[in-house]
Write an enzyme that holds these catalytic residues in place. Structure first.
Site, PDB file in Angstrom:
ATOM      1  N   SER A   9      74.695 -42.351 -10.436  1.00 27.22           N
ATOM      2  CA  SER A   9      75.882 -41.419 -10.925  1.00 27.22           C
ATOM      3  C   SER A   9      76.797 -41.598  -9.644  1.00 27.22           C
ATOM      4  CB  SER A   9      75.193 -40.097 -11.003  1.00 27.22           C
ATOM      5  OG  SER A   9      76.200 -39.293 -11.096  1.00 27.22           O
ATOM      6  N   HIS A  34      76.614 -44.957 -13.836  1.00 25.09           N
ATOM      7  CA  HIS A  34      76.568 -43.618 -14.632  1.00 25.09           C
ATOM      8  C   HIS A  34      77.798 -42.868 -14.123  1.00 25.09           C
ATOM      9  CE1 HIS A  34      74.674 -40.530 -16.899  1.00 25.09           C
ATOM     10  NE2 HIS A  34      75.233 -39.465 -16.196  1.00 25.09           N
ATOM     11  N   ASP A  36      80.406 -39.629 -14.762  1.00 24.46           N
ATOM     12  CA  ASP A  36      80.221 -38.296 -15.498  1.00 24.46           C
ATOM     13  C   ASP A  36      81.492 -37.530 -15.639  1.00 24.46           C
ATOM     14  OD1 ASP A  36      77.287 -37.455 -15.365  1.00 24.46           O
ATOM     15  OD2 ASP A  36      77.274 -38.101 -13.371  1.00 24.46           O
ATOM     16  N   MET A  38      83.770 -34.605 -16.721  1.00 24.88           N
ATOM     17  CA  MET A  38      83.556 -33.119 -16.974  1.00 24.88           C
ATOM     18  C   MET A  38      85.073 -32.573 -17.254  1.00 24.88           C
ATOM     19  SD  MET A  38      81.136 -32.125 -13.879  1.00 24.88           S
ATOM     20  CE  MET A  38      79.705 -33.032 -13.590  1.00 24.88           C
ATOM     21  N   HIS A  67      78.911 -40.568 -19.403  1.00 24.12           N
ATOM     22  CA  HIS A  67      78.373 -39.211 -19.845  1.00 24.12           C
ATOM     23  C   HIS A  67      79.445 -38.168 -19.949  1.00 24.12           C
ATOM     24  CE1 HIS A  67      75.489 -35.664 -18.503  1.00 24.12           C
ATOM     25  NE2 HIS A  67      75.842 -35.689 -19.652  1.00 24.12           N
ATOM     26  N   MET A  69      80.685 -34.938 -20.754  1.00 27.01           N
ATOM     27  CA  MET A  69      80.524 -33.264 -20.687  1.00 27.01           C
ATOM     28  C   MET A  69      81.924 -32.469 -20.982  1.00 27.01           C
ATOM     29  SD  MET A  69      78.048 -33.359 -17.241  1.00 27.01           S
ATOM     30  CE  MET A  69      78.730 -35.025 -16.624  1.00 27.01           C
ATOM     31  N   MET A 138      68.702 -33.678 -20.323  1.00 28.59           N
ATOM     32  CA  MET A 138      69.066 -33.107 -19.121  1.00 28.59           C
ATOM     33  C   MET A 138      67.887 -32.520 -18.326  1.00 28.59           C
ATOM     34  SD  MET A 138      72.401 -34.149 -18.726  1.00 28.59           S
ATOM     35  CE  MET A 138      72.525 -33.296 -17.282  1.00 28.59           C
ATOM     36  N   ASP A 176      68.471 -37.040 -16.713  1.00 28.17           N
ATOM     37  CA  ASP A 176      69.657 -36.934 -15.816  1.00 28.17           C
ATOM     38  C   ASP A 176      69.367 -35.640 -15.206  1.00 28.17           C
ATOM     39  OD1 ASP A 176      72.077 -37.038 -14.410  1.00 28.17           O
ATOM     40  OD2 ASP A 176      73.263 -36.901 -16.200  1.00 28.17           O
TER      41      ASP A 176
HETATM   42  C1  DX5 Z   1      75.326 -33.483 -13.588  1.00 26.48           C
HETATM   43  C2  DX5 Z   1      75.517 -34.896 -13.711  1.00 26.48           C
HETATM   44  C3  DX5 Z   1      74.444 -35.928 -13.153  1.00 26.48           C
HETATM   45  C4  DX5 Z   1      74.624 -35.982 -11.737  1.00 26.48           C
HETATM   46  C5  DX5 Z   1      73.280 -36.078 -11.289  1.00 26.48           C
HETATM   47  O1  DX5 Z   1      76.136 -32.878 -14.573  1.00 26.48           O
HETATM   48  O2  DX5 Z   1      75.337 -35.090 -15.483  1.00 26.48           O
HETATM   49  O3  DX5 Z   1      74.743 -37.056 -13.422  1.00 26.48           O
HETATM   50  O4  DX5 Z   1      75.477 -36.634 -10.947  1.00 26.48           O
HETATM   51  O5  DX5 Z   1      73.197 -35.703  -9.932  1.00 26.48           O
HETATM   52  P1  DX5 Z   1      71.783 -35.677  -9.046  1.00 26.48           P
HETATM   53  O6  DX5 Z   1      70.977 -36.790  -9.119  1.00 26.48           O
HETATM   54  O7  DX5 Z   1      72.252 -35.454  -7.706  1.00 26.48           O
HETATM   55  O8  DX5 Z   1      70.966 -34.508  -9.673  1.00 26.48           O
HETATM   56 ZN    ZN Z   2      75.168 -37.465 -15.943  1.00 21.57          ZN
END
Ligand code: DX5
Ligand code: ZN
Length: 220
Positions: A9, A34, A36, A38, A67, A69, A138, A176
């Site tokens: 990520s 990965h 993310d 948001m 991913h 969100m 999650m 994740d």
């Molecule tokens: C959180 C993300 C993750 C995040 C995980 O909402 O979806 O992908 O980057 O980070 P770590 O491995 O630090 O928990």
């Molecule tokens: Zn993620």
């Protein structure tokens, strides 16, 4: 132990040079990147969107696992595909209709996955499980990297693994949040085969050394 894929990520990466990060990830042997997304509404944080995804896609040949969100993923599927996604996962708790959203992703020629937040039971995924390539459980509340792994989510992973194996489905189980050298083996043992790793990996002096520690932690 089962074969598993590592998904780095980039949320926790050094944003000053994403091209360098993408290339380092590629040479480290990580299985996918990965990404993310948001929107500040579905989760209480903002990250990055299409221009950055496109830039990452131009910097690497790695498989891009995106991913989403965001509140209304269906509205943004075609842009996510155009920006270079190879897999798109979206939340069942979002406002988009799941069947339509899965169809939009698959019709665009990319892999589809459905995500559940910690408060959502695994049964919510079951009506769609045969239509997707990945189910994502999650193991933290989505929105931020660096949180602690929620061990009680492993029951959902176990239940999904049993459901998938009993029916011989070829769906992957991704987890994740909070994956590190202590938690990775528990997640794989419970049945996960796609492991997202953010802060743990980017806090190591080298990504390839970090990956080796993770892989050894599972085979021990
Ligand atoms: C959180 C993300 C993750 C995040 C995980 O909402 O979806 O992908 O980057 O980070 P770590 O491995 O630090 O928990
Ligand atoms: Zn993620």
């Amino acid at each position: 132990m089962r074969k598993f894929y590592t998904c780095a990520s980039v949320l926790s990466a050094d944003m000053r040079n994403l091209e360098k990060v993408s290339k380092e990830l590629e040479s480290s042997g990580v299985d996918m990147l990965h990404f993310d997304v948001m929107d500040g509404v579905f989760v209480p944080n903002l990250s990055f969107g299409f221009p950055i995804l496109k830039a990452v896609d131009m910097s690497t040949n790695l498989f891009l696992d995106v991913h989403l969100m965001i509140t209304d993923p269906l509205r943004y599927i075609s842009q996510t595909i155009s920006a270079g996604a190879d897999l798109i996962t979206f939340h069942i708790e979002s406002s988009s209709a799941p069947y339509e959203t899965i169809a939009a992703i698959k019709n665009g020629g990319v892999k589809a996955g459905i995500v559940i937040k910690p408060g959502t039971p695994y049964e919510a995924i079951l009506p769609f499980i045969e239509l997707v390539d990945v189910v994502l459980v999650m193991t933290v509340e989505p929105g931020f990297g660096g949180q602690s792994f929620m061990e009680d989510m492993l029951d959902k992973v176990r239940a999904l693994r049993k459901y998938i194996d009993d029916r011989n489905l070829s769906v992957h189980i991704q987890v994740d949040g909070g994956i590190n050298d202590k938690t990775i083996a528990k997640a794989v043992e419970a049945g996960a085969d796609m492991l997202v790793v953010g802060s743990y990996l980017f806090n190591q002096s080298s990504i390839s050394d970090g990956l080796e520690v993770l892989r050894n932690a599972v085979s021990e």
